[in-house]
Design a protein around this motif. Structure first.
Motif, PDB file in Angstrom:
ATOM      1  N   UNK A 362      53.744 -30.988 101.679  1.00 34.88           N
ATOM      2  CA  UNK A 362      54.271 -31.859 100.626  1.00 34.88           C
ATOM      3  C   UNK A 362      54.590 -31.070  99.357  1.00 34.88           C
ATOM      4  N   UNK A 363      53.694 -30.126  99.003  1.00 33.34           N
ATOM      5  CA  UNK A 363      53.900 -29.347  97.775  1.00 33.34           C
ATOM      6  C   UNK A 363      55.223 -28.583  97.840  1.00 33.34           C
ATOM      7  N   UNK A 366      58.060 -31.021  97.253  1.00 27.69           N
ATOM      8  CA  UNK A 366      58.150 -31.451  95.853  1.00 27.69           C
ATOM      9  C   UNK A 366      58.771 -30.357  94.978  1.00 27.69           C
ATOM     10  N   UNK A 367      58.379 -29.096  95.250  1.00 28.80           N
ATOM     11  CA  UNK A 367      58.922 -27.995  94.446  1.00 28.80           C
ATOM     12  C   UNK A 367      60.420 -27.824  94.691  1.00 28.80           C
ATOM     13  N   UNK A 385      53.252 -38.036 102.951  1.00 29.77           N
ATOM     14  CA  UNK A 385      52.668 -36.707 102.871  1.00 29.77           C
ATOM     15  C   UNK A 385      53.122 -35.869 104.058  1.00 29.77           C
TER      16      UNK A 385
END
Lengths: 430, 430
Positions: A362-363, A366-367, A385
């Motif tokens: 997920x990170x 998002x980035x 997620x």
């Protein structure tokens, strides 16, 4: 009752339609204004003839009696008078309200869009009037709605007809409203309404009938200019003279092929004072029918030289002419056509879906999506997620997103993104 | 009262502003819907707390009790429920109505635009909420409105605070409304309203005061998660846990620099159930002042998981989170800035004026302008038979038309047009 929600597919189609209309208005140099949806009730009273009873009134707001606007013409006239503007070319696209009995199947609603273009100012005769007709011609041609005709008449000619047929002046407006029904009822019914409800003499009605069933072009104008009775009437003569000039200008614009001088056209509203016109689409399905059948009005307008003066404390007049495009009816036609074609209109403009093929990424999504947004790229991601890759690609297919930007563990390690063409399944690492 | 006409210069500026906001909404993959300006009165009652008395009601329409919409959130929730939609990302730009005491000088009107973006659906926590904050950050950055801060809180944290401070549940909403005034009044006044009007005990008010004056970032969230009283409250713990997750996502978006977790933020509306937020611009003029002073809210929103269920006959819930951009206040700022810069915004897009240098050439102008329009070129001409060339060129200068296409007797004879650059006076024959 008589209102509706517009889901995204309708808004997308409507935006496409409105933008075609607004483009045309801008092509003719119009500026946009905006006025409140609320007007003082007294401003609207006495401007719409029989329409007045359809005005939506609000509860008393501490002494302010308000109503929802009925059209965009009266607010424009009020705006000109309040701001002492004597010259303006403006367009206005907004919703108006009529407490009419709704016929939603036929595209008649209580809340609906109007798209108006108007030219205010004291100018040489018929030049702005001709431009309004050119605009109707351009819009209906651009939208490829099929064959159409623009009927043109002049209130002064109609009033002249009434006068020479022996109608008292007090009955010009009621007679006008009845004549206007000739496109929906046969002459016999119109005649009996004139004699019955409106109290005209049978002889007057018969004489009117001889005129209002005429339609044609320049040759008809010439003939009426020679008509022994009409040519004696000052108003009719003026109107016919201007109609001739109008046809000259429309010839230079190359659009007379779609214009019909039609003495039955009267238009229901009280405020017209000169040229009036109305565009109707012609039915093409029944080609064996001899005369083309009209499927309803899609634009209309005319000259209203007295309306601004009604809002000015000193009664100063500002001559105006304008056109209103019947966007709702055109919308219904385009919607049916789109349905028939099976084409699916996209409701979003998303260019790329940011996707991940494994869990716990997920990170990374998002980035990446944040970088894309900041670069002005239209991007989406699923709000999960750990969504499955298949689900992410299906979302692209369902909503028409052409590309997927995929970041997996390998891509992260290599510092790249895999860009996938959803339709062809081609992938490039970048 | 409290409404206004927008002249062309204002519409041009507003269109520029709205298009920046809508671009951002589209960049995030939202689709547009449209709903009527009229809603059934009963749909609006009980959704707005103290705002309910500001709803504009219409006269009884034959048994239909109607009102003008108060915001775009309630109509969206009604739309989802009526159409049984459980997942949607939509934007809506439209006017709303509040019978408030107008303060037009400060940009508060009874009719004003709202620009809303909302995400409906059951998703993993805080992902859509984080996107709403990213959108506010993008719009305020894009518009270059100067420094700003986005305050964030959670209704569950606030309710937890009230609970551990000994406020009975029936007084949560009144207490909330009072806390929300902390940005406009000092704590002492808020406290006395709590004790006086809302009937909270002085001890409860003092305990509340210790919490609601806190603001900070991740470290404050961590501290409150360890708070002996709050950590015992289920609601507060949930809210703080989600707040921590939210800050993680906002860190990945790179925007925590502008985010403040602020326990005084409460927001006046009844329907919020989770995260709430509000963006304020910071005054930059008085740089000697230690703490930046806020000049008012320009965006706000939050999570409302119960609202759709209120419109569903079976009470089925659809979780929602959304943001509303305070376009009117931003418009006032941009308008003042434009005035200060002396820049003149063009209100039309006309590319060329068709002009003639001699008399009796109206026909040539009409023919040429008609060709230009048909070729999609934005063109105007003066509505005079024989205008002076100087007047025509002045019209270009006054309205910002860059080119004049001149046809005189010589040009007609040569079969050319003289194209003149209005600013440089350069001419080419073509």
């Amino acid at each position: 009752q008589g209102t509706r929600d517009h889901p995204p597919a309708q808004v997308a189609l409507r935006d496409r339609l409105l933008s075609a209309v607004v483009s045309c208005f801008k092509r003719h140099g119009a500026a946009a204004i905006d006025t409140p949806v609320l007007e003082l009730r007294e401003m609207l009273i006495g401007k719409y003839g029989e329409g007045t009873k359809l005005i939506y009134e609000l509860q008393d707001q501490g002494g302010e009696l308000l109503a929802l606007r009925y059209d965009l013409t009266v607010p424009f006239a009020r705006y000109l008078a309040m701001n002492k503007i004597t010259k303006m070319k403006r367009y206005h696209v907004a919703k108006v309200y009529r407490r009419d009995s709704p016929a939603t199947a036929r595209g008649r609603y209580r809340e609906f869009y109007q798209c108006d273009f108007d030219i205010a100012g004291q100018f040489d005769p018929m030049i702005p009037d001709a431009e309004c007709l050119k605009i109707v011609h351009e819009i209906l041609s651009d939208l490829q709605l099929g064959d159409f005709v623009i009927k043109v008449n002049d209130r002064r000619i109609l009033n002249g007809v009434f006068a020479v047929c022996g109608v008292p002046e007090s009955k010009f407006i009621p007679a006008c409203i009845t004549v206007d029904k000739l496109d929906k009822m046969p002459w016999e019914e119109v005649r009996s309404e004139m004699v019955g409800e409106k109290g005209l003499s049978p002889e007057a009605a018969d004489r009117i009938g001889e005129y209002v069933q005429l339609h044609g072009g320049l040759e008809l104008i010439e003939r009426l200019l020679q008509d022994p009775k009409l040519s004696q009437n000052k108003l009719a003569k003026e109107g016919l003279g201007d109609m001739k000039l109008l046809f000259e200008y429309l010839t230079l614009f190359g659009i007379t092929g779609k214009i019909s001088f039609d003495l039955s056209l009267a238009r229901g509203l009280d405020y017209y004072t000169g040229v009036i016109f109305e565009a109707v689409l012609l039915q093409q399905e029944n080609e064996h029918v001899e005369e083309p059948v009209s499927v309803g009005s899609v634009a209309g307008g005319g000259r209203y030289d007295g309306l601004v003066g009604m809002f000015d404390p000193k009664g100063r007049k500002v001559p105006c002419v304008g056109v209103s495009i019947g966007i709702e009816r055109i919308f219904s036609i385009l919607e049916r056509r789109l349905e028939a074609s099976g084409e699916k209109l996209r409701t979003t403009e998303t260019q790329v879906l940011v996707a991940t093929p494994q869990k716990h990424l997920l990170a990374a999504r998002l980035k990446l999506i944040s970088e894309l947004w900041d670069a002005g790229i239209k991007a989406e991601m699923l709000y999960r997620k750990d969504p499955k890759l298949l689900k992410q690609l299906q979302y692209c297919e369902n909503t028409g997103i052409p590309l997927a930007a995929i970041v997996g563990e390998q891509e992260l390690a290599d510092g790249v993104v895999k860009l996938r063409d959803v339709a062809t399944r081609e992938e490039v690492r970048m």
